[in-house]
Design an enzyme around this catalytic site. Structure first.
Site, PDB file in Angstrom:
ATOM      1  N   ASP A  50       0.871  -1.179   0.000  1.00 48.60           N
ATOM      2  CA  ASP A  50       0.000   0.000   0.000  1.00 48.60           C
ATOM      3  C   ASP A  50       0.912   1.233   0.000  1.00 48.60           C
ATOM      4  O   ASP A  50       2.138   1.114  -0.154  1.00 48.60           O
ATOM      5  CB  ASP A  50      -0.993  -0.039   1.169  1.00 48.60           C
ATOM      6  CG  ASP A  50      -0.351   0.278   2.520  1.00 48.60           C
ATOM      7  OD1 ASP A  50       0.900   0.367   2.588  1.00 48.60           O
ATOM      8  OD2 ASP A  50      -1.076   0.442   3.510  1.00 48.60           O
ATOM      9  N   CYS A  52       2.914  -3.168   4.094  1.00 46.84           N
ATOM     10  CA  CYS A  52       2.096  -2.004   4.446  1.00 46.84           C
ATOM     11  C   CYS A  52       2.817  -1.297   5.590  1.00 46.84           C
ATOM     12  O   CYS A  52       4.026  -1.494   5.764  1.00 46.84           O
ATOM     13  CB  CYS A  52       0.646  -2.380   4.773  1.00 46.84           C
ATOM     14  SG  CYS A  52       0.411  -3.353   6.268  1.00 46.84           S
ATOM     15  N   THR A  55       2.443  -1.553   8.945  1.00 45.95           N
ATOM     16  CA  THR A  55       2.806  -2.470  10.032  1.00 45.95           C
ATOM     17  C   THR A  55       2.993  -3.904   9.552  1.00 45.95           C
ATOM     18  O   THR A  55       3.510  -4.737  10.300  1.00 45.95           O
ATOM     19  CB  THR A  55       1.677  -2.518  11.080  1.00 45.95           C
ATOM     20  OG1 THR A  55       0.482  -2.966  10.409  1.00 45.95           O
ATOM     21  CG2 THR A  55       1.436  -1.151  11.703  1.00 45.95           C
ATOM     22  N   HIS A 108       8.664 -24.409   8.726  1.00 45.03           N
ATOM     23  CA  HIS A 108       7.620 -25.092   9.499  1.00 45.03           C
ATOM     24  C   HIS A 108       6.214 -24.823   8.978  1.00 45.03           C
ATOM     25  O   HIS A 108       5.343 -25.671   9.091  1.00 45.03           O
ATOM     26  CB  HIS A 108       7.692 -24.655  10.967  1.00 45.03           C
ATOM     27  CG  HIS A 108       8.851 -25.267  11.691  1.00 45.03           C
ATOM     28  ND1 HIS A 108       8.987 -25.225  13.065  1.00 45.03           N
ATOM     29  CD2 HIS A 108       9.947 -25.935  11.235  1.00 45.03           C
ATOM     30  CE1 HIS A 108      10.105 -25.842  13.425  1.00 45.03           C
ATOM     31  NE2 HIS A 108      10.715 -26.271  12.321  1.00 45.03           N
ATOM     32  N   HIS A 145       5.700 -31.458  10.024  1.00 43.76           N
ATOM     33  CA  HIS A 145       5.117 -30.136   9.754  1.00 43.76           C
ATOM     34  C   HIS A 145       4.050 -30.209   8.676  1.00 43.76           C
ATOM     35  O   HIS A 145       3.160 -29.363   8.640  1.00 43.76           O
ATOM     36  CB  HIS A 145       6.222 -29.146   9.362  1.00 43.76           C
ATOM     37  CG  HIS A 145       7.249 -29.006  10.430  1.00 43.76           C
ATOM     38  ND1 HIS A 145       6.982 -28.446  11.652  1.00 43.76           N
ATOM     39  CD2 HIS A 145       8.540 -29.425  10.468  1.00 43.76           C
ATOM     40  CE1 HIS A 145       8.056 -28.504  12.414  1.00 43.76           C
ATOM     41  NE2 HIS A 145       9.022 -29.095  11.722  1.00 43.76           N
TER      42      HIS A 145
HETATM   43  C1  RB5 Z   1      -1.902   2.854   6.506  1.00 41.87           C
HETATM   44  O1  RB5 Z   1      -1.842   4.053   7.229  1.00 41.87           O
HETATM   45  C2  RB5 Z   1      -1.722   1.671   7.457  1.00 41.87           C
HETATM   46  O2  RB5 Z   1      -2.859   1.532   8.235  1.00 41.87           O
HETATM   47  C3  RB5 Z   1      -1.453   0.404   6.682  1.00 41.87           C
HETATM   48  O3  RB5 Z   1      -0.325   0.589   5.899  1.00 41.87           O
HETATM   49  C4  RB5 Z   1      -1.138  -0.833   7.507  1.00 41.87           C
HETATM   50  O4  RB5 Z   1      -0.238  -0.554   8.495  1.00 41.87           O
HETATM   51  C5  RB5 Z   1      -2.301  -1.562   8.005  1.00 41.87           C
HETATM   52  O5  RB5 Z   1      -2.206  -2.575   8.692  1.00 41.87           O
END
Ligand code: RB5
Length: 333
Positions: A196, A253, A255, A286, A321
């Protein structure tokens, strides 16, 4: 690329004509391929020739769209055959369509389901309630939901178009042969890459790394930091892996959490969120993971590339596994 979208509701006097009019309005200034999409609407139980409800006409006027000349239409076989994407407003409408036209299985989705990547698990939670016979405010709320969903649809279609262009201009990137990872049987591993907006910069670093190291990959975008919804990007990459076109996916993304959650909704995907090298190794050994996700706001590029390297070189250990991975996959049934 989607060229012909048909919106379907019950009577073709409220939701589907509003959706068609709004999408036309939203795309009318586009000079790219999206501006050429043919958009129509029809009803499962329409009274042919009935006008759009006055409230729908009024609300659409506020969006700059004219429904005053709309006349309700029934579904026509020719139109169904020509449409490459058929979007219903409710789960029940989709089921009815599939009952009447089972061959449309791959082309009919509830709008919200399609925005999730067409995961095939639509339900009443995807429904846009019928405003028919309700006060104009109900129509306004219905239009606001449609407006938001159709903007998301445009982003999704645009990202599909971008990735198509990217492959055409740069067909699956495949530089000099070298020793990097091969699948069993000697075939080179194919990687689907995506992010993203929050993951864009790190995704670019990873693309550079894959290119320089000689991996075969396709970049599904995004190609700028313009905000998008991460489930859309995750779904595009995850589906490309789930349908067998690619062996592994990498999705970034902010996180890594959101894309991991979204990717794991696609049947056949075992996405692993890894922010350290040990997890990356274990995810392959695994868990036989087929998608790596990371957060660009969590790891720096140095660690991220070490994780990618370890992950891609990893191999499933099999043995005990295998039965555990089989049990994960059985949870999809
Ligand atoms: C975007 O601001 C953020 O929410 C997205 O990149 C991600 O971290 C979502 O899990």
């Amino acid at each position: 690329m989607v060229r012909n979208i048909l919106f379907v509701c019950t009577g073709n006097t409220c939701r589907s004509p509003m959706a068609a009019a709004l999408l036309r309005q939203l795309l009318k200034e586009r000079s790219d391929e999206l501006g050429k999409i043919k958009i129509s609407s029809a009803g499962l139980y329409a009274s042919p020739g009935a006008p759009a409800s006055p409230e729908a006409v009024e609300v659409m006027r506020g969006y700059g769209a004219d429904l005053s000349t709309h006349l309700a239409r029934e579904l026509e076989e020719e139109e169904l055959a020509a449409a490459d994407l058929i979007l219903t407003m409710t789960h029940a409408q989709k089921n009815q369509m599939l009952k009447d036209y089972p061959s449309l299985q791959d082309r009919v989705f509830v709008l919200k389901e399609y925005l999730r990547g067409g995961d095939g698990v639509s339900g009443p939670h995807d429904d846009l309630p019928d405003p028919f016979g309700q006060p104009v405010d109900v129509y306004r709320r219905c239009a606001a939901v449609l407006d938001k969903d159709l903007r998301a649809l445009i982003q999704l279609l645009a990202s599909e178009e971008n990735s198509k262009e990217n492959t055409e201009n740069n067909p699956v990137e495949n530089p000099a042969e070298n020793s990097v990872s091969r699948q069993k049987g000697g075939r080179k591993m194919k990687i689907a890459l995506g992010s993203d907006h929050a993951g864009f910069a790190l995704k670019e670093e990873i693309a550079r790394y894959l290119r320089e190291t000689g991996y075969e990959f396709k970049d599904f975008g995004v190609f700028s930091t313009e905000a998008v919804d991460y489930p859309d990007q995750a779904a595009v990459v995850a589906r490309a892996v789930a349908n067998g076109q690619f062996d592994q996916g990498i999705i970034i993304c902010g996180t890594g959490i959101g894309v991991s959650m979204a990717a794991n909704k696609i049947k056949g995907i075992r996405a692993a969120l890894c922010h350290d090298v040990f997890s990356a190794q274990m995810a392959r050994a695994h868990n036989d993971s087929n998608v790596l996700t990371m957060g660009a706001r969590v790891v720096g590029p140095g660690l991220a590339l070490a994780i990618v390297e370890t992950y891609l070189k990893g191999e499933f250990a099999g043995g005990r596994h295998q039965q555990r991975v089989d049990k994960i996959m059985k949870l999809e049934e």
